[in-house]
Design an enzyme around this catalytic site. Structure first.
Site, PDB file in Angstrom:
ATOM      1  N   SER A 184       0.837  -1.199   0.000  1.00  0.00           N
ATOM      2  CA  SER A 184       0.000   0.000   0.000  1.00  0.00           C
ATOM      3  C   SER A 184       0.875   1.253   0.000  1.00  0.00           C
ATOM      4  O   SER A 184       1.640   1.463  -0.927  1.00  0.00           O
ATOM      5  CB  SER A 184      -0.962  -0.030   1.194  1.00  0.00           C
ATOM      6  OG  SER A 184      -1.893   1.027   1.117  1.00  0.00           O
ATOM      7  N   THR A 185       0.799   2.075   1.051  1.00  0.00           N
ATOM      8  CA  THR A 185       1.529   3.335   1.088  1.00  0.00           C
ATOM      9  C   THR A 185       3.025   3.100   0.929  1.00  0.00           C
ATOM     10  O   THR A 185       3.614   2.291   1.635  1.00  0.00           O
ATOM     11  CB  THR A 185       1.271   4.069   2.418  1.00  0.00           C
ATOM     12  OG1 THR A 185      -0.126   4.148   2.651  1.00  0.00           O
ATOM     13  CG2 THR A 185       1.869   5.465   2.392  1.00  0.00           C
ATOM     14  N   HIS A 211      -2.852  -1.034  -3.150  1.00  0.00           N
ATOM     15  CA  HIS A 211      -4.020  -0.210  -2.839  1.00  0.00           C
ATOM     16  C   HIS A 211      -3.949   1.081  -3.653  1.00  0.00           C
ATOM     17  O   HIS A 211      -3.092   1.927  -3.423  1.00  0.00           O
ATOM     18  CB  HIS A 211      -4.052   0.127  -1.347  1.00  0.00           C
ATOM     19  CG  HIS A 211      -4.325  -1.057  -0.483  1.00  0.00           C
ATOM     20  ND1 HIS A 211      -4.017  -1.079   0.869  1.00  0.00           N
ATOM     21  CD2 HIS A 211      -4.881  -2.268  -0.748  1.00  0.00           C
ATOM     22  CE1 HIS A 211      -4.377  -2.237   1.381  1.00  0.00           C
ATOM     23  NE2 HIS A 211      -4.898  -2.981   0.416  1.00  0.00           N
ATOM     24  N   MET A 305      -0.276   1.012   5.221  1.00  0.00           N
ATOM     25  CA  MET A 305      -1.086   1.330   6.383  1.00  0.00           C
ATOM     26  C   MET A 305      -2.165   0.261   6.577  1.00  0.00           C
ATOM     27  O   MET A 305      -2.664  -0.310   5.608  1.00  0.00           O
ATOM     28  CB  MET A 305      -1.738   2.697   6.171  1.00  0.00           C
ATOM     29  CG  MET A 305      -2.601   3.172   7.306  1.00  0.00           C
ATOM     30  SD  MET A 305      -1.600   3.637   8.723  1.00  0.00           S
ATOM     31  CE  MET A 305      -2.897   4.096   9.871  1.00  0.00           C
ATOM     32  N   ASP A 308      -4.649  -4.993   6.091  1.00  0.00           N
ATOM     33  CA  ASP A 308      -5.090  -5.822   4.974  1.00  0.00           C
ATOM     34  C   ASP A 308      -3.996  -6.842   4.654  1.00  0.00           C
ATOM     35  O   ASP A 308      -2.830  -6.489   4.526  1.00  0.00           O
ATOM     36  CB  ASP A 308      -5.377  -4.951   3.745  1.00  0.00           C
ATOM     37  CG  ASP A 308      -6.007  -5.747   2.616  1.00  0.00           C
ATOM     38  OD1 ASP A 308      -6.647  -6.778   2.887  1.00  0.00           O
ATOM     39  OD2 ASP A 308      -5.868  -5.318   1.446  1.00  0.00           O
TER      40      ASP A 308
END
Length: 363
Positions: A184-185, A211, A305, A308
């Site tokens: 993600s991030t 994401h 973050m 998930d």
């Protein structure tokens, strides 16, 4: 401690609307604004913000050019790209993220000002939560992190982290037939560093959930494909799975692996409900990995973050898969990997620059 933010946008309308949204967060102080890149750089030098919101398309210097200048001058500030939903906006945003911009949001395009404000408020809430975690990690590690120079790079360059193993690969008698990655991030930058290290003849397919909203995953796939020996593409519904290919889940959709009537592995792209407030979701992909590959799978959780991937790893771990987690020092945000490590699911914890080697060892 408040997060000091500088707003950079060429339109007074968006400078005002972003300022109004940020005023709703008690941990944020807007220290100023700028309407072009040249003025922005001068104000970054004088105001020393923690974070700048950087409009992708601006006159004089666009957001990418400003980011390049920030990196060249080694200014200690992180960048949040503010992008339009256009092909050019997507390509510039992906390049900025690969260079090390912290994250991005898109300018909402609803006809309703109230809806636009709500969307921006939600997006800034997500980013500011992640950024606060990043600041906490920097304080813990005693590092600084200007854009493009995360604590990960600083640590690895000076003091390479050792890979921590909880499972001996020598005791695993079978090789994985597929690799699944959740991130993600900080993802585009991390993937730009990790994926090119994998050889063109790796011999297995790779499935990737980043994401990201719709449209931007195609730009991500295009950029990574130009840098990797492997073929990198945005996944399509119903396509047959081939080895030596990285399949990226389309933004705004879920991706899973399934078997066709003739027992070929195929990809299914679905519009099922979000999981963990994410779509695509790592858990969704990983459950299918457990079903289709069982113990012959490698699952990797990288910077990001939230949590998930935790439930998905629980399922894949139970089926015998190998679980690799990125370490704290090299993660932009140590959320998703931390959830795996804290739950005791990680077989291997590795710094970013060693993850490709660990993947190769399993396949």
């Amino acid at each position: 401690m408040k997060i000091k933010v500088l707003i950079i946008d060429d339109t007074i309308f968006y400078r005002k609307i972003i300022s109004d949204v940020l005023a709703g967060f008690p941990n944020v102080e807007v220290v100023g604004s700028a309407n072009n890149g040249e003025i922005a750089l001068a104000r970054i030098r004088s105001l020393h913000p923690d974070l700048v919101t950087l409009d992708v398309e601006m006159p004089v210097k666009n957001g990418l050019e400003v980011l390049h200048d920030i990196l060249r001058e080694n200014l200690n500030v992180d960048c949040l790209m503010v992008s339009s939903k256009t092909e050019r906006g997507g390509e510039i945003t992906m390049e900025a993220l690969e260079l090390g911009a912290f994250d991005f949001i898109t300018k909402p395009d609803s006809a309703s000002p109230e809806i636009n404000l709500a969307i921006l408020s939600k997006e800034f809430g997500r980013v500011l939560t992640s950024f606060s975690r990043r600041l906490e990690m920097r304080k813990k590690l005693g590092t600084k992190g200007p854009a493009g120079r995360s604590p990960a790079k600083a640590n690895i360059a000076v003091q390479p982290a050792e890979i921590k193993r909880f499972m001996s690969q020598a005791k695993r008698h079978e090789k994985s037939q597929a690799v699944a990655i959740g991130i993600s991030t900080g993802g585009p930058n991390a993937l730009t560093r990790m994926l090119p290290r994998l050889p063109a003849d790796i011999g297995v397919p790779l499935f990737l959930v980043q994401h990201m909203p719709s449209f931007f995953t195609s730009a991500l796939a295009k950029n990574l494909n130009g840098k990797c020996p492997l073929l990198v593409k945005e996944a399509e519904n119903g396509e047959t799975v081939h080895e030596n290919t990285v399949y990226i889940a389309p933004g705004g959709k879920h991706m899973k692996v399934a078997s066709s009537s003739d027992l070929q592995k195929i990809i299914r792209i679905t519009d099922d409900a979000p999981e963990n407030n994410c779509k695509p979701a790592v858990d969704y992909l990983f459950r299918s990995m457990a079903r289709e590959y069982g113990s012959k799978a490698t699952c990797v959780i990288m910077t990001g973050m939230g949590s998930d991937g935790k439930l998905g790893c629980t399922v894949t771990k139970a089926s015998g898969a190998v679980i690799i987690a990125q370490d704290e020092a090299s993660s932009v945000v140590y959320g998703m990997p931390k959830a795996i490590v804290d739950a005791g699911l990680a077989d291997i914890i590795a710094p970013l620059d060693k993850i490709a080697d660990e993947i190769l060892a399993t396949v």
